[in-house]
Write an enzyme that holds these catalytic residues in place. Structure first.
Site, PDB file in Angstrom:
ATOM      1  N   GLN A 156      52.038   0.497 -82.089  1.00 24.82           N
ATOM      2  CA  GLN A 156      51.868  -1.079 -82.279  1.00 24.82           C
ATOM      3  C   GLN A 156      52.440  -1.485 -83.446  1.00 24.82           C
ATOM      4  O   GLN A 156      52.145  -2.470 -83.909  1.00 24.82           O
ATOM      5  CB  GLN A 156      50.448  -1.447 -82.153  1.00 24.82           C
ATOM      6  CG  GLN A 156      50.041  -1.289 -80.702  1.00 24.82           C
ATOM      7  CD  GLN A 156      50.736  -2.290 -79.728  1.00 24.82           C
ATOM      8  OE1 GLN A 156      51.212  -3.287 -80.148  1.00 24.82           O
ATOM      9  NE2 GLN A 156      50.729  -2.078 -78.212  1.00 24.82           N
ATOM     10  N   SER A 157      53.755  -1.041 -84.082  1.00 26.79           N
ATOM     11  CA  SER A 157      54.308  -1.440 -85.120  1.00 26.79           C
ATOM     12  C   SER A 157      54.914  -2.693 -84.840  1.00 26.79           C
ATOM     13  O   SER A 157      55.843  -2.795 -84.081  1.00 26.79           O
ATOM     14  CB  SER A 157      55.325  -0.459 -85.389  1.00 26.79           C
ATOM     15  OG  SER A 157      56.415  -0.894 -86.681  1.00 26.79           O
TER      16      SER A 157
END
Ligand code: PLP
Length: 334
Positions: free
Chosen positions: A75-76
Protein backbone atom coordinates in the site's frame (compact mmCIF):
# COMPACT_ATOMS: atom_id res chain seq x y z
CA UNK A 1 22.30 27.86 -1.03
CA UNK A 2 20.12 28.21 -4.08
CA UNK A 3 17.27 25.75 -4.49
CA UNK A 4 16.28 27.26 -7.85
CA UNK A 5 19.38 25.84 -9.57
CA UNK A 6 17.98 22.29 -9.41
CA UNK A 7 15.69 21.07 -12.20
CA UNK A 8 12.08 20.84 -11.07
CA UNK A 9 8.85 19.81 -12.73
CA UNK A 10 5.61 21.19 -11.25
CA UNK A 11 3.38 18.41 -9.98
CA UNK A 12 1.99 19.69 -6.67
CA UNK A 13 -0.66 22.25 -5.81
CA UNK A 14 1.44 24.68 -3.75
CA UNK A 15 1.46 26.33 -1.32
CA UNK A 16 -0.55 23.76 0.63
CA UNK A 17 -2.90 25.27 3.23
CA UNK A 18 -1.82 25.92 6.82
CA UNK A 19 -4.92 25.78 9.01
CA UNK A 20 -5.84 25.93 12.70
CA UNK A 21 -7.48 22.94 14.40
CA UNK A 22 -9.58 24.65 17.10
CA UNK A 23 -11.77 21.67 17.99
CA UNK A 24 -8.81 19.31 18.38
CA UNK A 25 -6.94 21.98 20.37
CA UNK A 26 -9.92 22.29 22.76
CA UNK A 27 -10.42 18.53 23.00
CA UNK A 28 -6.83 17.91 24.06
CA UNK A 29 -6.57 21.00 26.28
CA UNK A 30 -2.89 21.59 25.51
CA UNK A 31 -1.03 23.64 22.89
CA UNK A 32 -2.65 25.43 19.97
CA UNK A 33 -2.53 22.88 17.14
CA UNK A 34 -2.22 23.79 13.46
CA UNK A 35 -2.07 21.52 10.45
CA UNK A 36 0.05 21.87 7.30
CA UNK A 37 -1.97 20.16 4.58
CA UNK A 38 0.53 18.21 2.49
CA UNK A 39 -2.28 15.69 2.09
CA UNK A 40 -3.57 18.34 -0.36
CA UNK A 41 -0.67 18.35 -2.83
CA UNK A 42 -3.24 17.44 -5.47
CA UNK A 43 -1.62 14.67 -7.49
CA UNK A 44 -3.81 11.54 -7.43
CA UNK A 45 -5.14 12.16 -3.87
CA UNK A 46 -1.96 13.93 -2.80
CA UNK A 47 0.67 13.31 -0.15
CA UNK A 48 4.27 14.12 0.69
CA UNK A 49 5.94 12.16 -2.12
CA UNK A 50 4.67 14.64 -4.70
CA UNK A 51 7.08 17.35 -3.49
CA UNK A 52 10.00 14.92 -3.75
CA UNK A 53 8.88 13.81 -7.21
CA UNK A 54 9.03 17.39 -8.49
CA UNK A 55 12.83 17.11 -8.27
CA UNK A 56 13.17 13.36 -8.97
CA UNK A 57 11.04 13.36 -12.13
CA UNK A 58 12.84 16.47 -13.40
CA UNK A 59 16.16 14.66 -12.97
CA UNK A 60 14.72 11.63 -14.81
CA UNK A 61 13.72 13.91 -17.70
CA UNK A 62 17.13 15.59 -17.80
CA UNK A 63 18.71 12.13 -18.04
CA UNK A 64 16.40 11.26 -20.94
CA UNK A 65 14.66 8.37 -19.17
CA UNK A 66 11.53 6.90 -20.75
CA UNK A 67 10.69 4.83 -17.69
CA UNK A 68 10.83 5.38 -13.95
CA UNK A 69 11.04 2.50 -11.53
CA UNK A 70 10.51 2.46 -7.79
CA UNK A 71 9.63 0.15 -4.91
CA UNK A 72 7.58 0.16 -1.73
CA UNK A 73 5.22 -1.81 0.50
CA UNK A 74 1.99 -3.10 -1.05
CA UNK A 75 0.00 0.00 0.00
CA UNK A 76 2.85 2.39 -0.80
CA UNK A 77 1.72 6.00 -1.19
CA UNK A 78 5.08 6.72 -2.79
CA UNK A 79 4.54 4.10 -5.51
CA UNK A 80 1.09 5.55 -6.26
CA UNK A 81 2.34 9.14 -6.52
CA UNK A 82 5.23 7.98 -8.73
CA UNK A 83 2.80 6.12 -11.00
CA UNK A 84 0.66 9.27 -11.21
CA UNK A 85 3.64 11.54 -11.91
CA UNK A 86 4.82 9.20 -14.67
CA UNK A 87 1.36 9.14 -16.25
CA UNK A 88 1.17 12.94 -16.17
CA UNK A 89 4.61 13.28 -17.80
CA UNK A 90 4.04 10.54 -20.40
CA UNK A 91 6.62 8.16 -18.97
CA UNK A 92 6.32 4.45 -18.24
CA UNK A 93 6.37 3.33 -14.61
CA UNK A 94 7.32 -0.02 -13.13
CA UNK A 95 6.88 -0.78 -9.43
CA UNK A 96 8.17 -3.54 -7.15
CA UNK A 97 5.75 -4.10 -4.27
CA UNK A 98 6.97 -5.75 -1.08
CA UNK A 99 4.62 -7.80 1.10
CA UNK A 100 5.79 -6.26 4.37
CA UNK A 101 2.70 -7.00 6.49
CA UNK A 102 1.55 -10.48 5.42
CA UNK A 103 -2.04 -9.14 5.22
CA UNK A 104 -4.14 -11.32 2.99
CA UNK A 105 -7.30 -9.20 2.71
CA UNK A 106 -8.42 -8.43 -0.84
CA UNK A 107 -8.80 -4.74 0.00
CA UNK A 108 -5.21 -4.59 1.22
CA UNK A 109 -3.87 -6.35 -1.87
CA UNK A 110 -6.00 -4.71 -4.58
CA UNK A 111 -7.75 -1.59 -3.28
CA UNK A 112 -6.43 1.82 -2.18
CA UNK A 113 -3.02 2.66 -3.57
CA UNK A 114 -2.77 -0.60 -5.54
CA UNK A 115 -5.95 0.24 -7.44
CA UNK A 116 -4.54 3.67 -8.30
CA UNK A 117 -1.15 2.23 -9.37
CA UNK A 118 -3.10 0.13 -11.84
CA UNK A 119 -5.34 2.99 -13.00
CA UNK A 120 -2.28 5.16 -13.72
CA UNK A 121 -0.96 2.41 -15.98
CA UNK A 122 1.99 1.28 -13.87
CA UNK A 123 3.21 -2.29 -14.25
CA UNK A 124 3.85 -4.13 -11.00
CA UNK A 125 5.68 -7.13 -9.67
CA UNK A 126 5.77 -8.53 -6.15
CA UNK A 127 8.36 -9.56 -3.60
CA UNK A 128 8.24 -11.26 -0.21
CA UNK A 129 9.46 -9.56 2.98
CA UNK A 130 13.04 -9.04 4.26
CA UNK A 131 14.77 -8.47 0.93
CA UNK A 132 16.97 -5.52 0.03
CA UNK A 133 14.28 -3.94 -2.13
CA UNK A 134 16.49 -1.25 -3.64
CA UNK A 135 18.89 -4.01 -4.77
CA UNK A 136 15.94 -6.02 -6.18
CA UNK A 137 14.86 -2.97 -8.12
CA UNK A 138 18.32 -2.20 -9.47
CA UNK A 139 18.58 -5.80 -10.73
CA UNK A 140 15.26 -5.48 -12.61
CA UNK A 141 16.35 -2.09 -13.98
CA UNK A 142 19.64 -3.57 -15.18
CA UNK A 143 17.78 -6.28 -17.11
CA UNK A 144 15.61 -3.67 -18.78
CA UNK A 145 18.63 -1.52 -19.65
CA UNK A 146 20.24 -4.52 -21.31
CA UNK A 147 17.08 -4.69 -23.43
CA UNK A 148 17.77 -1.09 -24.47
CA UNK A 149 15.36 0.81 -22.25
CA UNK A 150 16.40 3.98 -20.43
CA UNK A 151 15.28 3.57 -16.84
CA UNK A 152 15.52 6.06 -13.96
CA UNK A 153 15.34 4.33 -10.57
CA UNK A 154 13.89 6.07 -7.51
CA UNK A 155 14.75 4.62 -4.09
CA UNK A 156 11.99 3.65 -1.64
CA UNK A 157 10.04 6.70 -0.47
CA UNK A 158 11.89 8.89 -2.98
CA UNK A 159 14.38 9.43 -0.18
CA UNK A 160 17.70 10.52 -1.58
CA UNK A 161 19.26 13.99 -1.66
CA UNK A 162 17.35 14.90 -4.83
CA UNK A 163 13.96 13.92 -3.37
CA UNK A 164 14.72 15.62 -0.06
CA UNK A 165 14.97 18.95 -1.92
CA UNK A 166 11.16 18.85 -2.06
CA UNK A 167 11.08 19.14 1.72
CA UNK A 168 13.74 21.83 1.82
CA UNK A 169 11.26 23.70 -0.33
CA UNK A 170 8.45 22.83 2.10
CA UNK A 171 10.48 24.24 5.00
CA UNK A 172 10.85 27.53 3.11
CA UNK A 173 7.14 27.50 2.25
CA UNK A 174 6.12 26.98 5.88
CA UNK A 175 8.49 29.64 7.22
CA UNK A 176 7.05 32.09 4.70
CA UNK A 177 3.50 31.20 5.80
CA UNK A 178 4.45 31.64 9.47
CA UNK A 179 5.69 35.15 8.68
CA UNK A 180 2.68 36.06 6.53
CA UNK A 181 0.21 34.78 9.14
CA UNK A 182 2.15 36.14 12.11
CA UNK A 183 2.44 32.68 13.68
CA UNK A 184 5.19 32.10 16.20
CA UNK A 185 5.56 28.31 16.00
CA UNK A 186 7.21 26.34 18.82
CA UNK A 187 7.27 22.83 17.32
CA UNK A 188 6.75 20.99 14.02
CA UNK A 189 5.70 17.32 14.21
CA UNK A 190 5.30 14.75 11.42
CA UNK A 191 5.50 11.03 10.62
CA UNK A 192 8.97 9.85 9.54
CA UNK A 193 9.72 6.70 7.54
CA UNK A 194 12.25 6.54 4.70
CA UNK A 195 13.71 9.80 6.10
CA UNK A 196 13.49 12.18 3.12
CA UNK A 197 10.78 14.36 4.60
CA UNK A 198 12.54 14.94 7.91
CA UNK A 199 15.98 15.27 6.27
CA UNK A 200 14.72 17.91 3.82
CA UNK A 201 12.78 19.81 6.48
CA UNK A 202 15.63 19.94 8.98
CA UNK A 203 18.06 21.03 6.27
CA UNK A 204 15.72 23.82 5.16
CA UNK A 205 14.94 24.94 8.72
CA UNK A 206 18.60 25.00 9.72
CA UNK A 207 19.69 26.72 6.50
CA UNK A 208 17.20 29.48 7.36
CA UNK A 209 18.39 29.46 10.99
CA UNK A 210 14.71 29.05 12.00
CA UNK A 211 15.25 27.66 15.50
CA UNK A 212 12.01 25.63 15.48
CA UNK A 213 12.45 22.08 16.85
CA UNK A 214 11.34 19.34 14.47
CA UNK A 215 10.07 16.01 15.79
CA UNK A 216 9.67 12.94 13.57
CA UNK A 217 7.36 10.20 14.84
CA UNK A 218 8.72 6.87 13.57
CA UNK A 219 6.69 4.25 11.72
CA UNK A 220 9.22 1.42 11.41
CA UNK A 221 12.85 1.62 12.58
CA UNK A 222 14.07 1.98 16.17
CA UNK A 223 15.04 5.49 17.32
CA UNK A 224 18.83 5.22 16.88
CA UNK A 225 18.53 3.82 13.38
CA UNK A 226 15.83 6.29 12.33
CA UNK A 227 17.81 9.30 13.56
CA UNK A 228 21.00 8.00 11.94
CA UNK A 229 19.19 7.53 8.61
CA UNK A 230 17.71 11.03 8.73
CA UNK A 231 21.01 12.63 9.75
CA UNK A 232 22.96 10.85 6.99
CA UNK A 233 20.47 12.03 4.37
CA UNK A 234 20.35 15.57 5.82
CA UNK A 235 24.15 15.76 5.51
CA UNK A 236 23.97 14.70 1.84
CA UNK A 237 21.14 17.13 1.16
CA UNK A 238 22.98 20.04 2.79
CA UNK A 239 26.09 19.21 0.79
CA UNK A 240 24.11 19.11 -2.44
CA UNK A 241 22.71 22.54 -1.58
CA UNK A 242 26.12 23.98 -0.82
CA UNK A 243 25.54 24.42 2.90
CA UNK A 244 27.39 21.37 4.24
CA UNK A 245 27.42 20.98 8.03
CA UNK A 246 24.38 23.18 8.57
CA UNK A 247 22.62 20.25 10.29
CA UNK A 248 24.05 18.88 13.54
CA UNK A 249 23.34 15.39 14.82
CA UNK A 250 21.41 16.86 17.76
CA UNK A 251 18.95 18.62 15.42
CA UNK A 252 17.61 15.25 14.30
CA UNK A 253 15.06 13.93 16.79
CA UNK A 254 12.77 10.95 16.28
CA UNK A 255 10.33 9.36 18.73
CA UNK A 256 9.62 5.76 17.78
CA UNK A 257 7.26 4.86 20.65
CA UNK A 258 4.21 4.75 18.36
CA UNK A 259 5.26 2.13 15.78
CA UNK A 260 3.00 -0.47 17.38
CA UNK A 261 3.17 -4.06 16.05
CA UNK A 262 5.31 -3.03 13.06
CA UNK A 263 5.41 -1.20 9.74
CA UNK A 264 1.98 -0.98 8.14
CA UNK A 265 0.27 -2.52 11.17
CA UNK A 266 -1.84 -0.09 13.17
CA UNK A 267 -1.89 -0.15 17.00
CA UNK A 268 -4.96 0.80 19.08
CA UNK A 269 -3.69 4.37 19.46
CA UNK A 270 -3.21 4.58 15.65
CA UNK A 271 -6.89 3.79 15.11
CA UNK A 272 -7.90 6.12 17.96
CA UNK A 273 -5.96 8.96 16.29
CA UNK A 274 -7.79 8.31 13.01
CA UNK A 275 -11.17 8.63 14.78
CA UNK A 276 -10.15 11.69 16.82
CA UNK A 277 -8.94 13.62 13.74
CA UNK A 278 -11.90 12.52 11.60
CA UNK A 279 -14.47 13.47 14.26
CA UNK A 280 -12.96 16.69 15.62
CA UNK A 281 -11.59 18.28 12.44
CA UNK A 282 -12.84 16.13 9.52
CA UNK A 283 -9.20 15.35 8.71
CA UNK A 284 -8.55 11.89 7.26
CA UNK A 285 -5.35 10.20 8.40
CA UNK A 286 -3.82 6.97 7.12
CA UNK A 287 -3.09 3.90 9.28
CA UNK A 288 0.54 3.47 8.16
CA UNK A 289 2.07 6.93 8.63
CA UNK A 290 0.06 10.04 9.45
CA UNK A 291 -2.07 8.37 12.15
CA UNK A 292 1.05 7.07 13.90
CA UNK A 293 2.43 10.60 13.78
CA UNK A 294 -0.87 11.91 15.13
CA UNK A 295 -0.95 9.24 17.86
CA UNK A 296 2.45 10.52 18.97
CA UNK A 297 1.25 14.13 18.88
CA UNK A 298 -1.87 13.29 20.93
CA UNK A 299 0.02 11.25 23.52
CA UNK A 300 2.79 13.84 23.91
CA UNK A 301 0.12 16.50 24.52
CA UNK A 302 -1.65 14.27 27.07
CA UNK A 303 1.68 13.72 28.83
CA UNK A 304 2.41 17.46 28.93
CA UNK A 305 5.44 17.30 26.61
CA UNK A 306 3.68 19.87 24.39
CA UNK A 307 1.94 22.40 26.67
CA UNK A 308 -0.71 25.08 26.82
CA UNK A 309 0.72 28.38 25.64
CA UNK A 310 2.77 26.67 22.92
CA UNK A 311 1.90 26.40 19.24
CA UNK A 312 2.46 23.12 17.38
CA UNK A 313 2.21 22.49 13.63
CA UNK A 314 1.38 18.93 12.57
CA UNK A 315 2.55 18.27 9.01
CA UNK A 316 -0.05 16.00 7.39
CA UNK A 317 1.92 13.85 4.97
CA UNK A 318 -1.17 12.31 3.29
CA UNK A 319 -2.04 8.68 2.63
CA UNK A 320 -5.76 8.58 3.46
CA UNK A 321 -6.52 6.63 0.26
CA UNK A 322 -4.80 3.74 2.05
CA UNK A 323 -7.78 3.58 4.44
CA UNK A 324 -9.66 1.62 1.78
CA UNK A 325 -6.94 -1.02 1.99
CA UNK A 326 -7.46 -1.29 5.75
CA UNK A 327 -11.22 -1.80 6.07
CA UNK A 328 -10.51 -4.90 8.19
CA UNK A 329 -9.30 -2.58 10.99
CA UNK A 330 -12.65 -0.79 11.40
CA UNK A 331 -15.86 -2.08 12.92
CA UNK A 332 -18.42 -0.41 10.67
CA UNK A 333 -21.91 -1.32 11.99
CA UNK A 334 -23.81 -3.59 9.62
C1 PLP B 1 6.15 8.17 2.91
C2 PLP B 1 5.19 8.75 3.88
C3 PLP B 1 5.63 9.33 5.09
C4 PLP B 1 7.06 9.32 5.53
O1 PLP B 1 7.86 10.19 4.79
P1 PLP B 1 9.40 9.79 4.58
O2 PLP B 1 9.94 10.86 3.76
O3 PLP B 1 9.39 8.44 3.92
O4 PLP B 1 10.03 9.71 5.93
C5 PLP B 1 4.69 9.89 5.93
N1 PLP B 1 3.38 9.87 5.62
C6 PLP B 1 2.92 9.33 4.49
C7 PLP B 1 1.46 9.33 4.25
C8 PLP B 1 3.80 8.75 3.57
O5 PLP B 1 3.32 8.18 2.45
Amino acid sequence: MNLAKFPRVRLAHLATPLEPMPRLTKLLGGPEIWIKRDDCTGLSTGGNKTRKLEYLMAEAQVQGAEMVMTQGATQSNHARQTAAAAAKLGMACHILLEDRTGYNHDNYKYNGNVLLDYLHGATMEHRGPDLDMNAEMEAVAETMREEGRSVYTIPGGGSNATGALGYVNCAFEMLHQFVEMGLDVDHIVHATGSAGTQAGLITGLKAMNADIPLLGIGVRAPKDKQEANVFALAEKTAEKLGCADVVQRGDVVANTDYVGPGYGMPADDTLEAIEIFARSEAILLDPVYSAKGAAGLIDLIRKGHFKKGERVVFLHTGGAIGLTGYTHCFDVPK
